[in-house]
Design a protein around this motif. Sequence first.
Motif, PDB file in Angstrom:
ATOM      1  N   ASN A  50    -111.349  30.440 -32.898  1.00 47.42           N
ATOM      2  CA  ASN A  50    -112.551  30.966 -32.234  1.00 47.42           C
ATOM      3  C   ASN A  50    -112.524  32.488 -32.155  1.00 47.42           C
ATOM      4  O   ASN A  50    -113.539  33.143 -32.373  1.00 47.42           O
ATOM      5  CB  ASN A  50    -112.672  30.393 -30.819  1.00 47.42           C
ATOM      6  CG  ASN A  50    -113.339  29.030 -30.832  1.00 47.42           C
ATOM      7  OD1 ASN A  50    -113.807  28.577 -31.868  1.00 47.42           O
ATOM      8  ND2 ASN A  50    -113.370  28.371 -29.680  1.00 47.42           N
ATOM      9  N   LYS A  91    -113.426  33.569 -35.505  1.00 46.96           N
ATOM     10  CA  LYS A  91    -114.811  33.204 -35.839  1.00 46.96           C
ATOM     11  C   LYS A  91    -115.805  34.097 -35.113  1.00 46.96           C
ATOM     12  O   LYS A  91    -116.817  34.508 -35.663  1.00 46.96           O
ATOM     13  CB  LYS A  91    -115.063  31.753 -35.415  1.00 46.96           C
ATOM     14  CG  LYS A  91    -114.986  30.788 -36.551  1.00 46.96           C
ATOM     15  CD  LYS A  91    -115.642  29.435 -36.339  1.00 46.96           C
ATOM     16  CE  LYS A  91    -115.577  28.760 -35.014  1.00 46.96           C
ATOM     17  NZ  LYS A  91    -115.893  27.337 -35.053  1.00 46.96           N
ATOM     18  N   TYR A  92    -115.512  34.362 -33.856  1.00 46.88           N
ATOM     19  CA  TYR A  92    -116.465  35.135 -33.043  1.00 46.88           C
ATOM     20  C   TYR A  92    -115.992  36.577 -32.886  1.00 46.88           C
ATOM     21  O   TYR A  92    -116.029  37.143 -31.804  1.00 46.88           O
ATOM     22  CB  TYR A  92    -116.695  34.423 -31.699  1.00 46.88           C
ATOM     23  CG  TYR A  92    -117.177  33.013 -31.928  1.00 46.88           C
ATOM     24  CD1 TYR A  92    -118.455  32.786 -32.445  1.00 46.88           C
ATOM     25  CD2 TYR A  92    -116.342  31.911 -31.728  1.00 46.88           C
ATOM     26  CE1 TYR A  92    -118.893  31.496 -32.730  1.00 46.88           C
ATOM     27  CE2 TYR A  92    -116.773  30.623 -32.001  1.00 46.88           C
ATOM     28  CZ  TYR A  92    -118.040  30.417 -32.502  1.00 46.88           C
ATOM     29  OH  TYR A  92    -118.482  29.160 -32.792  1.00 46.88           O
ATOM     30  N   ASP A 114    -108.922  38.346 -26.804  1.00 44.10           N
ATOM     31  CA  ASP A 114    -109.353  38.873 -28.101  1.00 44.10           C
ATOM     32  C   ASP A 114    -110.300  40.046 -27.929  1.00 44.10           C
ATOM     33  O   ASP A 114    -110.695  40.397 -26.809  1.00 44.10           O
ATOM     34  CB  ASP A 114    -109.971  37.748 -28.958  1.00 44.10           C
ATOM     35  CG  ASP A 114    -111.272  37.219 -28.392  1.00 44.10           C
ATOM     36  OD1 ASP A 114    -112.069  38.010 -27.844  1.00 44.10           O
ATOM     37  OD2 ASP A 114    -111.507  35.997 -28.505  1.00 44.10           O
ATOM     38  N   ILE A 136    -118.539  36.711 -24.413  1.00 40.55           N
ATOM     39  CA  ILE A 136    -119.427  35.618 -23.991  1.00 40.55           C
ATOM     40  C   ILE A 136    -120.154  36.056 -22.731  1.00 40.55           C
ATOM     41  O   ILE A 136    -119.531  36.588 -21.805  1.00 40.55           O
ATOM     42  CB  ILE A 136    -118.600  34.339 -23.684  1.00 40.55           C
ATOM     43  CG1 ILE A 136    -117.863  33.880 -24.953  1.00 40.55           C
ATOM     44  CG2 ILE A 136    -119.472  33.216 -23.145  1.00 40.55           C
ATOM     45  CD1 ILE A 136    -116.679  33.016 -24.666  1.00 40.55           C
ATOM     46  N   ILE A 153    -119.689  26.433 -22.395  1.00 42.78           N
ATOM     47  CA  ILE A 153    -119.066  26.383 -23.724  1.00 42.78           C
ATOM     48  C   ILE A 153    -117.959  25.333 -23.831  1.00 42.78           C
ATOM     49  O   ILE A 153    -117.563  24.977 -24.925  1.00 42.78           O
ATOM     50  CB  ILE A 153    -118.504  27.759 -24.151  1.00 42.78           C
ATOM     51  CG1 ILE A 153    -117.575  28.300 -23.071  1.00 42.78           C
ATOM     52  CG2 ILE A 153    -119.623  28.734 -24.460  1.00 42.78           C
ATOM     53  CD1 ILE A 153    -116.813  29.547 -23.521  1.00 42.78           C
ATOM     54  N   ARG A 184    -121.379  22.010 -27.589  1.00 39.38           N
ATOM     55  CA  ARG A 184    -122.048  23.192 -27.034  1.00 39.38           C
ATOM     56  C   ARG A 184    -121.757  24.411 -27.896  1.00 39.38           C
ATOM     57  O   ARG A 184    -120.597  24.792 -28.057  1.00 39.38           O
ATOM     58  CB  ARG A 184    -121.562  23.476 -25.613  1.00 39.38           C
ATOM     59  CG  ARG A 184    -122.079  22.517 -24.582  1.00 39.38           C
ATOM     60  CD  ARG A 184    -123.588  22.554 -24.557  1.00 39.38           C
ATOM     61  NE  ARG A 184    -124.058  21.591 -23.588  1.00 39.38           N
ATOM     62  CZ  ARG A 184    -124.723  21.922 -22.499  1.00 39.38           C
ATOM     63  NH1 ARG A 184    -124.992  23.173 -22.256  1.00 39.38           N
ATOM     64  NH2 ARG A 184    -125.115  20.994 -21.665  1.00 39.38           N
ATOM     65  N   VAL A 185    -122.809  24.996 -28.461  1.00 36.17           N
ATOM     66  CA  VAL A 185    -122.632  26.247 -29.204  1.00 36.17           C
ATOM     67  C   VAL A 185    -123.619  27.261 -28.641  1.00 36.17           C
ATOM     68  O   VAL A 185    -124.653  26.900 -28.109  1.00 36.17           O
ATOM     69  CB  VAL A 185    -122.878  26.070 -30.726  1.00 36.17           C
ATOM     70  CG1 VAL A 185    -121.852  25.141 -31.328  1.00 36.17           C
ATOM     71  CG2 VAL A 185    -124.292  25.565 -31.001  1.00 36.17           C
ATOM     72  N   GLN A 199    -124.641  29.994 -30.565  1.00 38.04           N
ATOM     73  CA  GLN A 199    -125.479  30.481 -31.650  1.00 38.04           C
ATOM     74  C   GLN A 199    -126.459  29.376 -32.056  1.00 38.04           C
ATOM     75  O   GLN A 199    -126.173  28.211 -31.832  1.00 38.04           O
ATOM     76  CB  GLN A 199    -124.622  30.847 -32.883  1.00 38.04           C
ATOM     77  CG  GLN A 199    -123.729  32.042 -32.673  1.00 38.04           C
ATOM     78  CD  GLN A 199    -122.596  31.752 -31.702  1.00 38.04           C
ATOM     79  OE1 GLN A 199    -122.183  30.615 -31.556  1.00 38.04           O
ATOM     80  NE2 GLN A 199    -122.142  32.783 -31.014  1.00 38.04           N
ATOM     81  N   GLY A 256    -119.500  26.052 -36.415  1.00 37.21           N
ATOM     82  CA  GLY A 256    -118.742  24.968 -35.782  1.00 37.21           C
ATOM     83  C   GLY A 256    -119.633  23.864 -35.251  1.00 37.21           C
ATOM     84  O   GLY A 256    -120.862  23.978 -35.242  1.00 37.21           O
ATOM     85  N   SER A 257    -118.978  22.791 -34.801  1.00 34.73           N
ATOM     86  CA  SER A 257    -119.720  21.657 -34.261  1.00 34.73           C
ATOM     87  C   SER A 257    -119.877  21.780 -32.748  1.00 34.73           C
ATOM     88  O   SER A 257    -120.562  20.998 -32.130  1.00 34.73           O
ATOM     89  CB  SER A 257    -118.977  20.364 -34.587  1.00 34.73           C
ATOM     90  OG  SER A 257    -117.724  20.378 -33.924  1.00 34.73           O
ATOM     91  N   GLY A 258    -119.198  22.737 -32.156  1.00 34.76           N
ATOM     92  CA  GLY A 258    -119.280  22.881 -30.698  1.00 34.76           C
ATOM     93  C   GLY A 258    -118.316  21.962 -29.978  1.00 34.76           C
ATOM     94  O   GLY A 258    -118.480  21.673 -28.791  1.00 34.76           O
ATOM     95  N   LEU A 309    -113.847  23.874 -27.994  1.00 30.85           N
ATOM     96  CA  LEU A 309    -113.412  24.129 -26.616  1.00 30.85           C
ATOM     97  C   LEU A 309    -113.410  22.856 -25.768  1.00 30.85           C
ATOM     98  O   LEU A 309    -112.616  22.741 -24.834  1.00 30.85           O
ATOM     99  CB  LEU A 309    -114.300  25.196 -25.970  1.00 30.85           C
ATOM    100  CG  LEU A 309    -114.108  26.619 -26.523  1.00 30.85           C
ATOM    101  CD1 LEU A 309    -115.053  27.582 -25.845  1.00 30.85           C
ATOM    102  CD2 LEU A 309    -112.669  27.077 -26.328  1.00 30.85           C
TER     103      LEU A 309
HETATM  104  P1  ADP Z   1    -117.691  25.995 -32.037  1.00 34.04           P
HETATM  105  O1  ADP Z   1    -116.737  27.091 -32.300  1.00 34.04           O
HETATM  106  O2  ADP Z   1    -117.471  24.833 -32.931  1.00 34.04           O
HETATM  107  O3  ADP Z   1    -119.099  26.428 -31.957  1.00 34.04           O
HETATM  108  P2  ADP Z   1    -116.417  25.773 -29.516  1.00 34.04           P
HETATM  109  O4  ADP Z   1    -116.471  24.663 -28.522  1.00 34.04           O
HETATM  110  O5  ADP Z   1    -115.080  26.130 -30.064  1.00 34.04           O
HETATM  111  O6  ADP Z   1    -117.431  25.372 -30.605  1.00 34.04           O
HETATM  112  O7  ADP Z   1    -117.056  27.038 -28.843  1.00 34.04           O
HETATM  113  C1  ADP Z   1    -118.281  26.921 -28.179  1.00 34.04           C
HETATM  114  C2  ADP Z   1    -119.004  28.238 -28.199  1.00 34.04           C
HETATM  115  O8  ADP Z   1    -118.315  29.197 -27.384  1.00 34.04           O
HETATM  116  C3  ADP Z   1    -119.054  28.884 -29.541  1.00 34.04           C
HETATM  117  O9  ADP Z   1    -120.168  28.397 -30.252  1.00 34.04           O
HETATM  118  C4  ADP Z   1    -119.143  30.351 -29.243  1.00 34.04           C
HETATM  119  O10 ADP Z   1    -120.467  30.702 -29.004  1.00 34.04           O
HETATM  120  C5  ADP Z   1    -118.420  30.484 -27.954  1.00 34.04           C
HETATM  121  N1  ADP Z   1    -117.027  31.003 -28.128  1.00 34.04           N
HETATM  122  C6  ADP Z   1    -115.888  30.275 -28.200  1.00 34.04           C
HETATM  123  N2  ADP Z   1    -114.815  31.078 -28.327  1.00 34.04           N
HETATM  124  C7  ADP Z   1    -115.270  32.331 -28.323  1.00 34.04           C
HETATM  125  C8  ADP Z   1    -114.648  33.629 -28.403  1.00 34.04           C
HETATM  126  N3  ADP Z   1    -113.322  33.767 -28.527  1.00 34.04           N
HETATM  127  N4  ADP Z   1    -115.439  34.716 -28.358  1.00 34.04           N
HETATM  128  C9  ADP Z   1    -116.767  34.588 -28.220  1.00 34.04           C
HETATM  129  N5  ADP Z   1    -117.420  33.415 -28.141  1.00 34.04           N
HETATM  130  C10 ADP Z   1    -116.698  32.303 -28.201  1.00 34.04           C
END
Ligand code: ADP
Length: 411
Positions: free
Chosen positions: A315, A318-319, A344, A349, A357, A362-363, A365, A372-374, A377
């Motif tokens: 994550n 990715k973010y 990080d 967020i 989240i 739950r996403v 974006q 991702g599938s949400g 976390l």
């Molecule tokens: P996914 O990554 O599959 O979308 P997650 O459950 O891992 O689903 O995360 C849910 C949401 O939380 C993400 O879609 C993102 O928007 C936000 N998120 C998670 N980790 C981070 C992070 N390290 N920094 C910023 N946003 C994050």
Amino acid sequence: MSAAHVISMVPEHPRDSRMKILLVDDTPENLVSLEAALNGLGEDLVSAHSGKEALRHLLQDDFAAILLDVRMPEMDGFETAELIRSRPRSRQIPILFLTGYRNEEHLFRGYDLGAVDFLFKPIVPEVLRSKVAVFVELSRTNAKLRQQTDALRKQAEELQRVEQEVRQLNAGLEARVLERTEELMRSNEELQQFAYIASHDLREPLRTVSIYAQLLAKRYQGRLDSDADQFIKFIVHNAERMETLVHDLLDFSRIDVRGMDFFALTSCDSALDDAIGNIRPLLAESGAVITRDPLPCVMGDAVQLTRLFQNLLVNSIKYRSSDVPWIHVSSKDNGEEYLISAKDNGIGIDPQYAEKIFGIFRVLQPRDRSTGSGMGLAICRKIVTRHAGRIWVESALGQGATFYWTIPKKG
Ligand code: ADP
């Protein structure tokens, strides 16, 4: 029954706190002089002309002291005293005998019967008054003590009653909580099973749809009209997406299925090493930098702890923001538990979504832009909860994010 002759009305004591003194003498003049001597005490004086009459008063009222003439016809003072002493209600009342002579035998008999004093006729009013005053005061103090003891006892009973009520309420509450927990556990188990079976059984037909859609794309690409090409592309894309969702849901529902046999003393350092190993290509491609402090050993499921670190690292990459991704993993000894964090420098967020989240699918974006599938976390939370810990995030948009999770020292 003859009426009590209440003579004294000197208002020294409020009416309800006045004490009663019983004067017993068969000679009316003696009674009058006794009354005259004691009037100044401000207590209620009750006169009786015989032992019998005295006993009748004693049946009706409580007295602070009794002045009892020794020589009376029918029932003399000693006989009357004997009867007074034989009744529990009047046993404790101080008796002052009034007598004409100092007769040793009289004295012995009187003291034997519990007389507290003898007064010899002719009575000296001041002596009489001060002696009676002492007994009345004693009696008043006694009555007050009794009242206080009663009040204390009542209070204690009331405390006990409240305690009992609280205990009963608590027991009722506990039973309801237990019932509700069992219900929740049952429905939770059912849901788990449902999620597991649904995701498991959906995989097969989904795979088939996906394969045939890909086959269609391969064989008929460019041989149908452009709309058809586009439609096939959509089917392939969405079938793949659904496969990911179902795969992640199955993953999620499997977390609790793993038995406690997988719990062992686990080095969080090794779990983090494994997580880093698993995502090497992603780290290389993104140029992410991971810094770390030494991590503790805990009782846990090594595979799941690796998964936890991996999801958090992925994550953070990715973010990421436009900066080179950087993640710092550290831990703190919090006494009963360890607090582990992954910080990080990503996009951060909005705090209003800090809790959301962690929900399933739950996403933040828009779906079509999210990779991702949400479930990442949600899986992390489930793993941490299974380890009897808590997980949360502290972040602000554009400020990076720090994910914290706890794990008890005694697993
Ligand atoms: P996914 O990554 O599959 O979308 P997650 O459950 O891992 O689903 O995360 C849910 C949401 O939380 C993400 O879609 C993102 O928007 C936000 N998120 C998670 N980790 C981070 C992070 N390290 N920094 C910023 N946003 C994050």
